[in-house]
Design a protein around this motif. Structure first.
Motif, PDB file in Angstrom:
ATOM      1  N   MET A   1       0.819  -1.195   0.000  1.00 35.19           N
ATOM      2  CA  MET A   1       0.000   0.000   0.000  1.00 35.19           C
ATOM      3  C   MET A   1       0.860   1.256   0.000  1.00 35.19           C
ATOM      4  O   MET A   1       0.500   2.251  -0.600  1.00 35.19           O
ATOM      5  CB  MET A   1      -0.933  -0.046   1.210  1.00 35.19           C
ATOM      6  N   ARG A   2       2.000   1.165   0.666  1.00 38.20           N
ATOM      7  CA  ARG A   2       2.866   2.329   0.761  1.00 38.20           C
ATOM      8  C   ARG A   2       3.398   2.751  -0.606  1.00 38.20           C
ATOM      9  O   ARG A   2       3.560   3.933  -0.880  1.00 38.20           O
ATOM     10  CB  ARG A   2       4.014   2.012   1.708  1.00 38.20           C
ATOM     11  N   ALA A   3       3.636   1.791  -1.496  1.00 44.97           N
ATOM     12  CA  ALA A   3       4.163   2.102  -2.831  1.00 44.97           C
ATOM     13  C   ALA A   3       3.091   2.666  -3.756  1.00 44.97           C
ATOM     14  O   ALA A   3       3.396   3.220  -4.792  1.00 44.97           O
ATOM     15  CB  ALA A   3       4.779   0.856  -3.445  1.00 44.97           C
ATOM     16  N   LEU A   4       1.826   2.530  -3.396  1.00 45.88           N
ATOM     17  CA  LEU A   4       0.736   3.009  -4.253  1.00 45.88           C
ATOM     18  C   LEU A   4       0.381   4.475  -4.042  1.00 45.88           C
ATOM     19  O   LEU A   4      -0.348   5.048  -4.840  1.00 45.88           O
ATOM     20  CB  LEU A   4      -0.518   2.160  -4.022  1.00 45.88           C
ATOM     21  N   TRP A   5       0.872   5.117  -2.985  1.00 40.89           N
ATOM     22  CA  TRP A   5       0.437   6.470  -2.691  1.00 40.89           C
ATOM     23  C   TRP A   5       0.776   7.472  -3.791  1.00 40.89           C
ATOM     24  O   TRP A   5      -0.038   8.362  -4.050  1.00 40.89           O
ATOM     25  CB  TRP A   5       0.926   6.936  -1.319  1.00 40.89           C
ATOM     26  N   PRO A   6       1.925   7.379  -4.490  1.00 41.43           N
ATOM     27  CA  PRO A   6       2.144   8.354  -5.562  1.00 41.43           C
ATOM     28  C   PRO A   6       1.110   8.241  -6.693  1.00 41.43           C
ATOM     29  O   PRO A   6       0.625   9.247  -7.207  1.00 41.43           O
ATOM     30  CB  PRO A   6       3.549   8.020  -6.076  1.00 41.43           C
ATOM     31  N   ALA A   7       0.754   7.006  -7.054  1.00 44.17           N
ATOM     32  CA  ALA A   7      -0.246   6.816  -8.106  1.00 44.17           C
ATOM     33  C   ALA A   7      -1.606   7.311  -7.644  1.00 44.17           C
ATOM     34  O   ALA A   7      -2.336   7.961  -8.403  1.00 44.17           O
ATOM     35  CB  ALA A   7      -0.315   5.339  -8.497  1.00 44.17           C
ATOM     36  N   MET A   8      -1.971   7.007  -6.416  1.00 37.75           N
ATOM     37  CA  MET A   8      -3.258   7.458  -5.878  1.00 37.75           C
ATOM     38  C   MET A   8      -3.315   8.983  -5.800  1.00 37.75           C
ATOM     39  O   MET A   8      -4.340   9.586  -6.109  1.00 37.75           O
ATOM     40  CB  MET A   8      -3.499   6.846  -4.504  1.00 37.75           C
ATOM     41  N   LEU A   9      -2.222   9.600  -5.415  1.00 40.22           N
ATOM     42  CA  LEU A   9      -2.163  11.062  -5.358  1.00 40.22           C
ATOM     43  C   LEU A   9      -2.304  11.648  -6.764  1.00 40.22           C
ATOM     44  O   LEU A   9      -3.031  12.628  -6.974  1.00 40.22           O
ATOM     45  CB  LEU A   9      -0.861  11.526  -4.706  1.00 40.22           C
ATOM     46  N   GLY A  10      -1.609  11.049  -7.719  1.00 48.47           N
ATOM     47  CA  GLY A  10      -1.702  11.521  -9.106  1.00 48.47           C
ATOM     48  C   GLY A  10      -3.115  11.408  -9.653  1.00 48.47           C
ATOM     49  O   GLY A  10      -3.616  12.332 -10.315  1.00 48.47           O
ATOM     50  N   ILE A  11      -3.786  10.305  -9.375  1.00 48.24           N
ATOM     51  CA  ILE A  11      -5.171  10.114  -9.828  1.00 48.24           C
ATOM     52  C   ILE A  11      -6.087  11.126  -9.156  1.00 48.24           C
ATOM     53  O   ILE A  11      -6.963  11.717  -9.804  1.00 48.24           O
ATOM     54  CB  ILE A  11      -5.631   8.670  -9.562  1.00 48.24           C
ATOM     55  N   ALA A  12      -5.881  11.366  -7.869  1.00 52.17           N
ATOM     56  CA  ALA A  12      -6.709  12.335  -7.150  1.00 52.17           C
ATOM     57  C   ALA A  12      -6.522  13.743  -7.710  1.00 52.17           C
ATOM     58  O   ALA A  12      -7.499  14.483  -7.900  1.00 52.17           O
ATOM     59  CB  ALA A  12      -6.379  12.302  -5.663  1.00 52.17           C
ATOM     60  N   VAL A  13      -5.282  14.115  -7.995  1.00 51.99           N
ATOM     61  CA  VAL A  13      -5.011  15.439  -8.571  1.00 51.99           C
ATOM     62  C   VAL A  13      -5.629  15.542  -9.965  1.00 51.99           C
ATOM     63  O   VAL A  13      -6.265  16.557 -10.308  1.00 51.99           O
ATOM     64  CB  VAL A  13      -3.497  15.729  -8.604  1.00 51.99           C
ATOM     65  N   LEU A  14      -5.473  14.505 -10.789  1.00 54.44           N
ATOM     66  CA  LEU A  14      -6.066  14.499 -12.122  1.00 54.44           C
ATOM     67  C   LEU A  14      -7.574  14.687 -12.052  1.00 54.44           C
ATOM     68  O   LEU A  14      -8.145  15.533 -12.745  1.00 54.44           O
ATOM     69  CB  LEU A  14      -5.733  13.192 -12.849  1.00 54.44           C
ATOM     70  N   LEU A  15      -8.239  13.912 -11.198  1.00 55.17           N
ATOM     71  CA  LEU A  15      -9.690  14.017 -11.075  1.00 55.17           C
ATOM     72  C   LEU A  15     -10.126  15.375 -10.547  1.00 55.17           C
ATOM     73  O   LEU A  15     -11.140  15.933 -10.997  1.00 55.17           O
ATOM     74  CB  LEU A  15     -10.228  12.889 -10.195  1.00 55.17           C
ATOM     75  N   ALA A  16      -9.370  15.943  -9.624  1.00 52.26           N
ATOM     76  CA  ALA A  16      -9.709  17.268  -9.094  1.00 52.26           C
ATOM     77  C   ALA A  16      -9.593  18.337 -10.183  1.00 52.26           C
ATOM     78  O   ALA A  16     -10.466  19.202 -10.318  1.00 52.26           O
ATOM     79  CB  ALA A  16      -8.801  17.612  -7.908  1.00 52.26           C
ATOM     80  N   VAL A  17      -8.528  18.277 -10.968  1.00 54.75           N
ATOM     81  CA  VAL A  17      -8.336  19.256 -12.043  1.00 54.75           C
ATOM     82  C   VAL A  17      -9.414  19.095 -13.115  1.00 54.75           C
ATOM     83  O   VAL A  17      -9.985  20.088 -13.597  1.00 54.75           O
ATOM     84  CB  VAL A  17      -6.912  19.133 -12.647  1.00 54.75           C
ATOM     85  N   VAL A  18      -9.713  17.859 -13.493  1.00 56.35           N
ATOM     86  CA  VAL A  18     -10.753  17.618 -14.499  1.00 56.35           C
ATOM     87  C   VAL A  18     -12.101  18.101 -13.985  1.00 56.35           C
ATOM     88  O   VAL A  18     -12.867  18.732 -14.714  1.00 56.35           O
ATOM     89  CB  VAL A  18     -10.799  16.125 -14.890  1.00 56.35           C
ATOM     90  N   TRP A  19     -12.411  17.823 -12.728  1.00 56.85           N
ATOM     91  CA  TRP A  19     -13.673  18.288 -12.147  1.00 56.85           C
ATOM     92  C   TRP A  19     -13.753  19.802 -12.178  1.00 56.85           C
ATOM     93  O   TRP A  19     -14.777  20.378 -12.543  1.00 56.85           O
ATOM     94  CB  TRP A  19     -13.815  17.767 -10.720  1.00 56.85           C
ATOM     95  N   TRP A  20     -12.664  20.485 -11.803  1.00 55.27           N
ATOM     96  CA  TRP A  20     -12.641  21.949 -11.779  1.00 55.27           C
ATOM     97  C   TRP A  20     -12.842  22.510 -13.184  1.00 55.27           C
ATOM     98  O   TRP A  20     -13.644  23.429 -13.381  1.00 55.27           O
ATOM     99  CB  TRP A  20     -11.311  22.427 -11.190  1.00 55.27           C
ATOM    100  N   ILE A  21     -12.146  21.964 -14.173  1.00 58.74           N
ATOM    101  CA  ILE A  21     -12.281  22.438 -15.551  1.00 58.74           C
ATOM    102  C   ILE A  21     -13.683  22.168 -16.086  1.00 58.74           C
ATOM    103  O   ILE A  21     -14.303  23.030 -16.714  1.00 58.74           O
ATOM    104  CB  ILE A  21     -11.208  21.801 -16.455  1.00 58.74           C
TER     105      ILE A  21
END
Length: 98
Positions: A1-21
Motif C-alpha cells: 500500500m505504501r508504494a501506491l500512494w504516488p499513483a493514488m495522489l496523481g489520480i486524485a489530482v487528475l480528477l480534481a483538475v478535471v472536475w474543476w475544468i
C-alpha cells in the motif's frame, strides 16, 4: 500500500483538475457540453456515421478517410453503438485514457 500512494495522489489530482475544468466549462456554457476545437466534432461525426451505417466517413454511403486518428474514430464508434451518441462520450473516453 505504501508504494501506491504516488499513483493514488496523481489520480486524485487528475480528477480534481478535471472536475474543476468541467465545472467551469459547464458554468460558462450554461450547462451545455462543448469542445474547444472542431477536430473533435469531425471525429464524432465519422464515429456516428460508422456506428449507424457502417460507412467510415462523414456521410453514409460515401466512404472517406478524413480522420487523423482512425483508431480513435473506431473507439468512439464502438461507444456510440453501445451507449448511443452523446457529446460527453469522447470526454469520458479521454478521462479513462488519462
Amino acid at each position: 500500500m505504501r508504494a501506491l500512494w504516488p499513483a493514488m495522489l496523481g489520480i486524485a489530482v487528475l480528477l480534481a483538475v478535471v472536475w474543476w475544468i468541467a465545472t467551469a466549462m459547464r458554468h460558462a456554457t450554461s450547462g451545455a457540453f462543448y469542445f474547444p476545437i472542431d477536430d473533435a466534432y469531425t471525429q464524432m461525426a465519422m464515429a456516428r456515421t460508422f456506428a449507424q451505417s457502417g460507412t467510415y466517413g462523414l456521410t453514409a454511403g460515401h466512404p472517406a478517410t478524413s480522420s487523423s486518428s482512425p483508431l480513435w474514430v473506431l473507439l468512439l464508434a464502438a461507444g456510440f453503438r453501445i451507449f448511443g451518441v452523446r457529446a460527453a462520450e469522447p470526454f469520458a473516453l479521454n478521462l479513462l485514457s488519462a
